[in-house]
Design an enzyme around this catalytic site. Structure first.
Site, PDB file in Angstrom:
ATOM      1  N   ARG A 284       0.832  -1.208   0.000  1.00  0.00           N
ATOM      2  CA  ARG A 284       0.000   0.000   0.000  1.00  0.00           C
ATOM      3  C   ARG A 284       0.868   1.259   0.000  1.00  0.00           C
ATOM      4  O   ARG A 284       0.544   2.248  -0.669  1.00  0.00           O
ATOM      5  CB  ARG A 284      -0.955  -0.009   1.189  1.00  0.00           C
ATOM      6  CG  ARG A 284      -2.111  -0.982   0.996  1.00  0.00           C
ATOM      7  CD  ARG A 284      -3.103  -0.988   2.140  1.00  0.00           C
ATOM      8  NE  ARG A 284      -4.245  -1.836   1.800  1.00  0.00           N
ATOM      9  CZ  ARG A 284      -5.207  -2.173   2.648  1.00  0.00           C
ATOM     10  NH1 ARG A 284      -5.174  -1.734   3.906  1.00  0.00           N
ATOM     11  NH2 ARG A 284      -6.211  -2.933   2.250  1.00  0.00           N
ATOM     12  N   TYR A 418      -6.790  -1.500  -6.774  1.00  0.00           N
ATOM     13  CA  TYR A 418      -6.084  -2.614  -6.128  1.00  0.00           C
ATOM     14  C   TYR A 418      -5.533  -2.206  -4.769  1.00  0.00           C
ATOM     15  O   TYR A 418      -5.508  -1.029  -4.406  1.00  0.00           O
ATOM     16  CB  TYR A 418      -5.025  -3.220  -7.019  1.00  0.00           C
ATOM     17  CG  TYR A 418      -3.878  -2.360  -7.515  1.00  0.00           C
ATOM     18  CD1 TYR A 418      -3.177  -1.491  -6.700  1.00  0.00           C
ATOM     19  CD2 TYR A 418      -3.455  -2.479  -8.841  1.00  0.00           C
ATOM     20  CE1 TYR A 418      -2.102  -0.753  -7.156  1.00  0.00           C
ATOM     21  CE2 TYR A 418      -2.388  -1.740  -9.318  1.00  0.00           C
ATOM     22  CZ  TYR A 418      -1.717  -0.876  -8.467  1.00  0.00           C
ATOM     23  OH  TYR A 418      -0.643  -0.158  -8.936  1.00  0.00           O
ATOM     24  N   GLU A 419      -5.131  -3.215  -4.009  1.00  0.00           N
ATOM     25  CA  GLU A 419      -4.657  -3.045  -2.626  1.00  0.00           C
ATOM     26  C   GLU A 419      -5.700  -2.382  -1.737  1.00  0.00           C
ATOM     27  O   GLU A 419      -5.378  -1.720  -0.757  1.00  0.00           O
ATOM     28  CB  GLU A 419      -3.346  -2.235  -2.586  1.00  0.00           C
ATOM     29  CG  GLU A 419      -2.236  -2.766  -3.456  1.00  0.00           C
ATOM     30  CD  GLU A 419      -1.945  -4.235  -3.226  1.00  0.00           C
ATOM     31  OE1 GLU A 419      -2.135  -4.719  -2.096  1.00  0.00           O
ATOM     32  OE2 GLU A 419      -1.542  -4.914  -4.175  1.00  0.00           O
ATOM     33  N   GLY A 420      -6.964  -2.581  -2.051  1.00  0.00           N
ATOM     34  CA  GLY A 420      -8.055  -2.006  -1.270  1.00  0.00           C
ATOM     35  C   GLY A 420      -8.601  -0.768  -1.940  1.00  0.00           C
ATOM     36  O   GLY A 420      -7.902   0.242  -2.071  1.00  0.00           O
ATOM     37  N   GLN A 425     -10.609   1.884   1.894  1.00  0.00           N
ATOM     38  CA  GLN A 425      -9.670   2.696   2.665  1.00  0.00           C
ATOM     39  C   GLN A 425     -10.419   3.680   3.561  1.00  0.00           C
ATOM     40  O   GLN A 425     -10.012   3.942   4.705  1.00  0.00           O
ATOM     41  CB  GLN A 425      -8.728   3.461   1.720  1.00  0.00           C
ATOM     42  CG  GLN A 425      -7.887   2.585   0.813  1.00  0.00           C
ATOM     43  CD  GLN A 425      -6.994   1.615   1.565  1.00  0.00           C
ATOM     44  OE1 GLN A 425      -6.421   1.955   2.582  1.00  0.00           O
ATOM     45  NE2 GLN A 425      -6.893   0.397   1.061  1.00  0.00           N
TER      46      GLN A 425
END
Length: 533
Positions: A284, A418-420, A425
């Site tokens: 992240r 991506y990555e949340g 978030q």
């Protein structure tokens, strides 16, 4: 556009970062000469080795041949050179053959590499994350076997979470792990796997979540390392397809099938998700670095073009450069301000993460956790928004492939997914960082920002930032009280996170002396706060 200028800006911003001075005192091997030499080398490598691959990767893309992904021309050699130069293991443990430098230096170099060729660096990001994961969770034998091979680039790694019916809703993962004949066996499908198959390395290890019991939600998930080959023989891991995407054409996004694939349990059974954050957190932060790399390139292109393109003015004299037009001056100011504020914030977070590991100050760990969703989200948005704004400066020239801005725009769009996703978030920022953590990271942020204001001479800009901080503290108190009405609070989560970013940005703008940006950020903070009402 200049990679060297980006390195110089990074060095200058590091010098303004209070945590960096403390980190240098704890790590005397990171003196100014060493840091300048490292960033100069990173800039040179990115410009000469990686940047030439960027357009090729976008144009040719990843292809499937003989049930395996073949990467665009030059990617394999570029990755080899990247690993051999030590960049892949720059912050890896010395026990793995890494350089063990602070994360801050890796975060300073990474935007240069992502500016050069983000598509290839997607492979490096996943492998770096796996190195940190194995250092924390693998048994001694597994760590000793895999760590050095990953650092050297001989082997590579992925992160395997998503499934067709389980994207952000990780608790619905159905891939199963069963204990058979003294070892674990994995069966299931994973999708959206960056570099799930490729020809960069001789072996790929998949860091994978699978269900090991019938407990509902994430409590039944465990973490595994699944090699694609064992002893030279296939291990039940196959490529089903690669996705056709808007951007990042050189980075294969794979759907993978696991059929009785032998696996190695990492850490404790049933604690797969919390353990996986040892990999997710650096990835992240890397998203913020990716956004910064693309923003730096876009800002340079827009500024360079504005000094060369001539339009307007009196018809009886030579036209002036567009960089002299007031509206273009405004656009360039906004692009550069957003880029440099992100640079300062990325380095602020990275130094906090380093110091949290080196010093017994729990507050820094809370602050780093509080900052991480902001850097991930607004690193992604800044990368996209600056490319978008730079295209506007160039006009029609920015829309065509004569300049790489249209590629930057396409490549950057996925970073907010991506990555949340941004929504995930925002939920994390509200429900975990404010509610669950009882605002501890927020308190550290306010204390540090106010201390920086107090240490400077009184000024109107310090007063303006102080008002923003006070407003965000009051807003946070209101959002904290909304736990009794969670649906109403969650509806406002995105606006609350954006108010948090404007508060951080105002702090960074004060540090950088960006007076005009402070006024704009104060207005934005008021807007986001109003949306939380």
């Amino acid at each position: 556009m200049s990679f060297a200028d980006q390195a110089d800006r990074t060095i200058a911003t590091l010098a303004l970062t209070p945590g960096w001075a403390r980190l240098q005192a704890l790590r005397p091997d990171c003196d100014n000469v060493i840091v300048a030499t490292m960033l100069d080398a990173a800039a040179g490598f990115a410009e000469t080795v990686l940047a030439p691959l960027n357009a090729v990767g976008d144009r040719v893309g990843a292809q499937v041949a003989d049930s395996r992904v073949v990467l665009p021309p030059g990617f394999v050699e570029g990755f080899r050179q990247y690993a051999e130069a030590g960049w892949l293991g720059i912050d890896a443990p010395a026990a793995f053959g890494g350089q063990d430098v602070p994360l801050t230096l890796q975060a300073a170099c990474a935007p240069l590499f992502d500016r050069g060729c983000m598509a290839l660096m997607m492979a490096a990001g996943a492998t770096r994350g796996a190195i940190h994961l194995l250092a924390q969770t693998a048994d001694a034998a597994t760590a000793a076997e895999w760590g050095p091979q990953l650092v050297s680039g001989e082997w590579a790694a992925t992160i395997c979470i998503s499934e067709p019916e389980a994207g952000s809703d990780i608790g619905r993962i159905r891939t199963k792990a069963q204990r058979r004949d003294g070892h674990w066996s994995i069966t299931g499908q994973k999708i959206w796997i960056s570099y799930g198959s490729h020809d960069l390395a001789s072996r790929i290890g998949h860091c994978l979540l699978a269900r090991t019991n019938d407990r509902p939600g994430t409590r039944g998930l465990s973490l595994f390392l699944v090699p694609d080959h064992i002893g030279g023989a296939p291990n039940g891991v196959t490529l089903e397809r690669i996705e056709e995407k808007l951007g990042l054409h050189g980075s294969p996004t794979c759907a993978m099938r696991f059929r009785d694939a032998r696996a190695i349990l990492l850490g404790e059974e049933g604690r797969g998700l919390p353990q996986l954050f040892a990999m997710i957190e650096p990835m992240r932060l890397h998203t913020g670095c990716q956004g910064l790399g693309l923003a730096s390139a876009a800002a340079d292109i827009a500024e360079d073009y504005a000094t060369q393109r001539r339009q307007g003015g009196r018809p009886d004299v030579a036209p002036p450069t567009i960089g002299s037009h007031p509206d273009v001056i405004r656009q360039l100011h906004d692009i550069r301000s957003a880029t440099e504020i992100l640079r300062a914030a990325v380095l602020e977070l990275a130094t906090a993460m380093d110091l949290a590991r080196l010093e017994a100050d729990a507050g820094l760990a809370d602050f780093a956790a509080w900052m991480l969703p902001l850097i991930k989200t607004f690193g992604a948005e800044t990368g996209f928004d600056t490319a978008h704004a730079a295209i506007q400066v160039l006009g029609g020239a920015g829309y065509v492939r004569d300049y790489p801005l249209e590629q930057y725009l396409r490549d950057a769009r996925v970073m907010a997914v991506y990555e949340g996703t941004t929504g995930m978030q925002a939920l994390d920022f509200l429900t975990r960082r404010l509610w669950r953590d009882e605002g501890r990271g927020l308190a550290v942020f306010l204390r540090q920002a106010r201390a920086e204001l107090a240490a400077a001479a009184p000024s109107g800009r310090a007063q303006a930032v102080g008002i923003v901080l006070d407003g965000f503290e009051a807003l946070s108190a209101r959002m904290l009280a909304m736990q009794a009405d969670p649906d109403a609070a969650l509806y406002r989560a995105d606006s609350y996170m954006r108010a948090g970013w404007t508060a951080v940005s105002a702090w960074m703008a004060f540090r950088l002396g960006a007076d005009e940006a402070i006024g704009i950020l104060a207005a934005r903070h008021a807007l986001h706060s109003a949306r939380c009402a």
